[in-house]
Design a protein around this motif. Structure first.
Motif, short mmCIF file in Angstrom:
data_model
loop_
_atom_site.label_atom_id
_atom_site.label_comp_id
_atom_site.label_asym_id
_atom_site.label_seq_id
_atom_site.Cartn_x
_atom_site.Cartn_y
_atom_site.Cartn_z
N PHE A 140 0.83 -1.21 0.00
CA PHE A 140 0.00 0.00 0.00
C PHE A 140 0.87 1.26 0.00
O PHE A 140 0.54 2.24 -0.67
N ALA A 141 1.95 1.25 0.75
CA ALA A 141 2.83 2.42 0.81
C ALA A 141 3.40 2.75 -0.56
O ALA A 141 3.45 3.92 -0.97
N ASP B 295 -7.17 9.52 -6.74
CA ASP B 295 -7.92 9.59 -5.49
C ASP B 295 -7.60 8.35 -4.65
O ASP B 295 -7.72 7.24 -5.12
N PRO B 296 -7.22 8.52 -3.38
CA PRO B 296 -6.89 7.37 -2.53
C PRO B 296 -8.02 6.35 -2.41
O PRO B 296 -7.77 5.15 -2.28
N ASP B 297 -9.27 6.82 -2.48
CA ASP B 297 -10.41 5.90 -2.39
C ASP B 297 -10.52 5.03 -3.64
O ASP B 297 -11.08 3.93 -3.58
N ILE C 224 -7.20 2.34 -3.19
CA ILE C 224 -7.50 1.25 -2.25
C ILE C 224 -8.97 0.89 -2.52
O ILE C 224 -9.88 1.46 -1.96
N ASP C 225 -9.16 -0.05 -3.44
CA ASP C 225 -10.44 -0.25 -4.12
C ASP C 225 -11.32 -1.38 -3.61
O ASP C 225 -12.35 -1.67 -4.19
N GLU D 220 -9.07 -10.23 -2.31
CA GLU D 220 -9.21 -11.35 -3.23
C GLU D 220 -7.99 -11.53 -4.15
O GLU D 220 -7.95 -12.46 -4.94
N ALA D 221 -7.02 -10.65 -4.04
CA ALA D 221 -5.88 -10.64 -4.97
C ALA D 221 -4.66 -11.35 -4.39
O ALA D 221 -4.52 -11.49 -3.17
#
Length: 160
Positions: A35-36, A49-51, A54-55, A60-61
């Motif tokens: 994530f970083a 957009d950060p939203d 981080i979807d 599941e990945a």
């Protein structure tokens, strides 16, 4: 070492001092490192957009970290969708680009997904299309916007 040997992580291969780690969402230490990288590249550098970044698909990945010694250099993930295997979130930190590291990461992800006998596809940012073409992907369809950036739909393998 970067991680606890008791955690669910596997070392795929070592390329010189480069390591590619494969892990799932349950490995909180490594997912935070992934994530970083993604936030640095996609949100801070590219303005996503950060939203959107981080979807909600991370659980599941299958995830990957590209490491040199103890330093994280890049990340990627893949997941199954109704269309096949979707490769996503390929990111190499700015100071480590143009060293062939993205190719190492892509080769490792492809070695895990090619044998699944599903279509392998991705949404490539426009400036990454040539990179993916060099590795066997082809463009299909017109350009489109995703997270405010121009992308192309690409499929692995020759045209049918």
């Amino acid at each position: 070492m970067c991680c606890n040997p008791n955690e669910d992580v596997s070392l795929s291969k070592t390329y010189f001092m480069i390591q590619v780690l494969r892990f799932n969402f349950d490995n909180k230490t490594l997912i935070e490192k992934a994530f970083a990288v993604r936030l640095t590249v996609f949100v801070n550098e590219q303005g996503v957009d950060p939203d959107l970044e981080i979807d909600g698909h991370d659980e599941e990945a299958m995830h990957y970290l590209l490491m040199e010694d103890e330093s994280v250099l890049g990340t990627a993930r893949w997941r199954e969708t109704k269309k096949g295997i979707k490769l996503e979130r390929f990111a190499v930190l700015q100071g480590h680009r143009n060293r062939g590291l993205g190719a190492i990461l892509l080769m490792e992800v492809m070695s895990d997904t090619k044998g699944m006998h599903h279509r392998i596809y991705l949404h490539a940012q426009a400036d990454a299309v040539r990179f993916y073409e060099r590795h066997g992907f082809r463009v299909e369809g017109d350009a489109f916007l995703e997270a405010g950036l121009e992308h192309r739909y690409m499929i692995f393998g020759p045209a049918k």
